[in-house]
Design an enzyme around this catalytic site. Structure first.
Site, PDB file in Angstrom:
ATOM      1  N   ASP B  11      33.684  39.908  12.158  1.00  0.00           N
ATOM      2  CA  ASP B  11      34.396  38.573  12.153  1.00  0.00           C
ATOM      3  C   ASP B  11      33.162  37.424  11.973  1.00  0.00           C
ATOM      4  OD1 ASP B  11      35.745  36.553  12.398  1.00  0.00           O
ATOM      5  OD2 ASP B  11      36.469  37.017  14.534  1.00  0.00           O
ATOM      6  N   ASP B 106      37.516  35.920   6.301  1.00  0.00           N
ATOM      7  CA  ASP B 106      36.251  36.118   7.158  1.00  0.00           C
ATOM      8  C   ASP B 106      36.358  37.204   8.015  1.00  0.00           C
ATOM      9  OD1 ASP B 106      38.285  34.959   8.435  1.00  0.00           O
ATOM     10  OD2 ASP B 106      37.032  33.805   9.605  1.00  0.00           O
ATOM     11  N   GLU B 107      37.349  38.139   7.803  1.00  0.00           N
ATOM     12  CA  GLU B 107      37.444  39.053   8.866  1.00  0.00           C
ATOM     13  C   GLU B 107      37.928  40.530   8.291  1.00  0.00           C
ATOM     14  OE1 GLU B 107      40.464  39.223  12.656  1.00  0.00           O
ATOM     15  OE2 GLU B 107      40.466  37.382  11.644  1.00  0.00           O
TER      16      GLU B 107
END
Lengths: 381, 365
Positions: B11, B106-107
């Site tokens: 993350d 983003d993860e």
């Protein structure tokens, strides 16, 4: 109350009125059908009503003792539809709402409710009447209903606009992307309020008209059908059947001005050939965005239909056409084209266009006066 | 049961905000949010760690954020840049495994049980990935390592920012027992508050409940709660998961009865949904409004357009139309949500638009 009728008759009429019974009733009694057995006339009448749409139908029965009560619509039709052919006896105590249903194979008891709370179907005392030939009415409905909006937030567009004057009737429906207009001629009108010929226009919910279409088809009468209107209601009555509907409020859009008078391109095609080709194209088009591209070629006198469903596949069909004017490439929602073409009943259809971003018109060649306007899909790279 | 899996959850730390601070030295060390402007009733998409100290978090109305911190810097999102960085980090993940399930830009979850470099230690892989992300993008990420997705996700949030946290297989059950329930992924503020009322404060408390009681109390999600309370989560890492819908919802600690409040909440939710739509580079054709009334009865109402839904105006217009056919005038509301579906990726160069008839007399379609 005691009456004897056939399973077939009861089942048929129950299924008609059940469609007007609301699935989520605002009052418990509305989940029921009203059953009225009249000893004098030996008629059994059934009523379903959701406060907007009302359906009443009656049939001959052997009424040994008259009576009136309401029974749960769903339960009753679920039982009756499964009963074997043959006679059914419905038997209820005078002041009881428990009805016994006896058939050859067994017996059922169903608890109902009194008829006191069941609302009366609307009636129209004054107002206007038009007598419509069945065929004209069916044509009007068939040619317009499919183009109504199914989106209940669009209010008047969920209905069919019906305009009546001395010359005939006009049915119109639009969902904002296409518009269907059917003109029918030849009817008698009568205005109880004055001496003038009746002239009015109303917007009737599509749901009610779909039921009307179904009912007329099931029980075709040779007599013209009486259609009564007033400010808020429509009542259609024929033989032993009656349909009432609340009218849709609000101004219907002025659709006449949307129909172009002049076209720079025109093509004539065989309707069935066109439909079959579009149906094959639709298999792929429906995988993606339902878009079909039409290429009109004056030199080749043919129309090329093509579909490009990204990541799925593509397809192409050629349809011989009589084309005048100039070549054109134009795209449509294939469903809109098919629905219109299927509502026609002629061998040939005419399509008129101007540009790839302006309305096109489909008309059946010969027979009924129908105009189907479709907005194209704009393609930009 | 299969062999023990090795799952990593990566993350990025305050992703959008960190990208902006990376690219603009003046923003560094300052409270900053990426998102809509307060005067345009925008919402916060991401907040820098400096901004978080003021209690600012994502999905918060920008106005509220501004009230909490008057020196707050507002930056408009630059989705092209975030997409580019996202591609960079995904490329790093694929050096180790193709079992990558992106959850957002983003993860992502990675299943490194089998990996291309045949490294036995998932912790080592996570360390390498973090180092490569920092070296190649100049950004920091946090990693969680464990035996399933649920635990990996909890772990990555445990030591943020720039964290690395391992929940080893033999510690998993004990770890969940001591975990406060508001730290459970999938249990939001409102559910957490309800659980507190029921005397559930930690995983251990949650474990006391039977599956039947959890489902009776919370509905279908009760099955999931039952499993995670036992550190179980058998959902596989799905590399090809196709997103079918994009949505956002909010439940309210106090039921809403006032129309104006409902509209304001819906506008915030609409902003979030639009942000997520833009982020996923897609357009939608169907909008669904979800309303849960105070008595927990939940309804959805949808509309499908022939034209793409891709701007706030359309989302709000549809939402208002759908709201008109609910019973919010008569019944209080405890949850509102907006979902977009029927998605089409924007990468195609061709745009189709169903044209509309132009009615006069103020008739709008």
């Amino acid at each position: 109350m005691k009456l004897i009728c056939t399973q077939n008759e009861l089942n048929t009429h129950l299924s008609l009125v059940s469609r007007a019974v609301p699935s989520r009733p605002s009052h418990p009694v509305l989940a029921n059908v009203l059953l009225n057995a009249d000893e004098d006339s030996q008629q059994v009448s059934l009523t379903g009503f959701d406060l907007s749409l009302g359906v009443q139908t009656s049939f001959k029965g052997q009424v040994e003792e008259g009576g009136i009560l309401t029974l749960p619509a769903k339960l009753l039709s679920d039982i009756v539809s499964r009963l074997p052919d043959g006679e059914i006896i419905l038997d209820g105590e005078a002041d009881e709402t428990l009805v016994t249903l006896t058939c050859a194979s067994g017996r059922y008891q169903v608890r109902g409710m009194g008829a006191e709370e069941y609302p009366e179907l609307p009636t129209i005392a004054d107002g206007q009447v038009a007598y419509l030939p069945i065929e004209a009415l069916l044509e009007g409905l068939r040619g317009s209903l499919f183009a109504t909006s199914s989106d209940e937030t669009k209010q008047v567009l969920t209905g069919v606009h019906i305009a009546v004057d001395a010359d005939g009737m006009e049915f119109a429906a639009t969902d904002g992307h296409r518009l269907a207009v059917v003109e029918t001629e030849n009817l008698e009108t009568e205005d109880k309020g004055g001496t003038d010929k009746a002239k009015f226009d109303v917007t009737v919910p599509g749901k009610a008209l779909r039921e009307l279409e179904r009912m007329i088809q099931m029980n075709a009468s040779a007599e013209p059908i009486a259609v009564r209107f007033d400010q808020g209601q429509l009542i259609v009555q024929w033989d032993n059947q009656r349909l009432t509907s609340r009218l849709l409020e609000g101004q219907y859009p002025n659709y006449r001005q949307l129909i172009p008078k002049q076209f720079s391109r025109q093509l004539t095609v065989d309707r069935r050939v066109f439909i079959s080709a579009l149906e094959r194209i639709a298999v792929l088009a429906d995988q993606k965005n339902s878009i079909v591209k039409l290429n009109l070629s004056v030199a080749d006198q043919e129309t090329v239909l093509s579909v490009d469903a990204q990541d799925v596949g593509s397809g192409r069909e050629t349809v011989p056409s009589q084309i005048s004017g100039e070549d054109l490439e134009i795209a449509f929602n294939v469903k809109y084209l098919l629905e219109g073409l299927k509502s026609f009943d002629t061998a040939e259809v005419q399509m008129q266009c101007n540009t790839s971003t302006s309305p096109s018109i489909l008309t059946p060649l010969g027979s009924l006066k129908m105009t189907y306007l479709v907005m194209p899909v704009q393609v930009r790279s | 049961m299969d062999a023990i899996r090795k799952i990593i959850h990566i993350d990025m730390d305050a992703f959008y905000a960190s990208v902006e601070q990376r690219d603009e030295p003046r923003y560094r060390g300052k409270p900053l949010v990426v998102g809509g402007l307060p005067q345009q009733r925008g919402v916060v998409a991401a907040a820098s760690y400096e901004a978080r100290k003021f209690g600012i978090h994502s999905a918060m109305p920008s106005r509220t954020a501004y009230q909490k911190c008057p020196t707050l810097i507002f930056v408009k999102p630059r989705f092209e840049v975030y997409h580019a960085v996202s591609r960079q980090i995904r490329e790093i993940f694929h050096r180790y495994t193709d079992q990558v399930e992106p959850l957002a830009l983003d993860e992502a979850y990675l299943d490194v049980t089998q990996n291309k470099q045949e490294k036995p230690s998932a912790t080592l892989i996570a360390q390498e990935i973090k180092a490569q992300i920092l070296q190649e993008t100049g950004l920091t990420a946090s990693a969680g390592i464990s035996i399933n997705k649920f635990l990996a996700k909890v772990a990555s949030g445990f030591d943020k920012p720039n964290g690395l946290y391992l929940i080893p297989p033999d510690a998993a059950v004990a770890f969940v027992e001591t975990l406060p329930i508001e730290k459970f992924h999938g249990i939001g503020q409102v559910t957490a508050a309800r659980m507190h009322e029921l005397g559930i404060h930690t995983g251990k408390d949650l474990k006391q409940w039977t599956e039947l009681d959890l489902v009776a109390q919370f509905g279908k999600v009760g099955h999931y709660y039952y499993k995670i309370a036992r550190a179980q989560d058998d959902r596989p890492v799905e590399p090809n998961r196709i997103r079918r819908s994009i949505g956002a919802e909010n439940s309210f600690a106090e039921d809403l009865g006032d129309r104006t409040t409902i509209l304001t909440e819906l506008e915030q939710i609409a902003q979030l949904v639009l942000q997520r739509l833009t982020e996923s580079k897609a357009t939608a054709r169907t909008l669904t409004l979800k309303v849960k009334y105070a008595d927990y009865q939940q309804i959805t109402r949808s509309r499908t357009l022939t034209t793409p839904i891709q701007d706030l105006e359309t989302i709000l217009k549809l939402t208002h139309e759908l709201l008109a056919i609910t019973e919010v005038d008569r019944r209080n509301v405890r949850l509102l949500g907006i979902t977009l579906s029927n998605l089409t990726p924007n990468n195609s160069d061709i745009h189709y638009q169903q044209l509309t008839l132009s009615f006069k007399q103020g008739f709008t379609i």
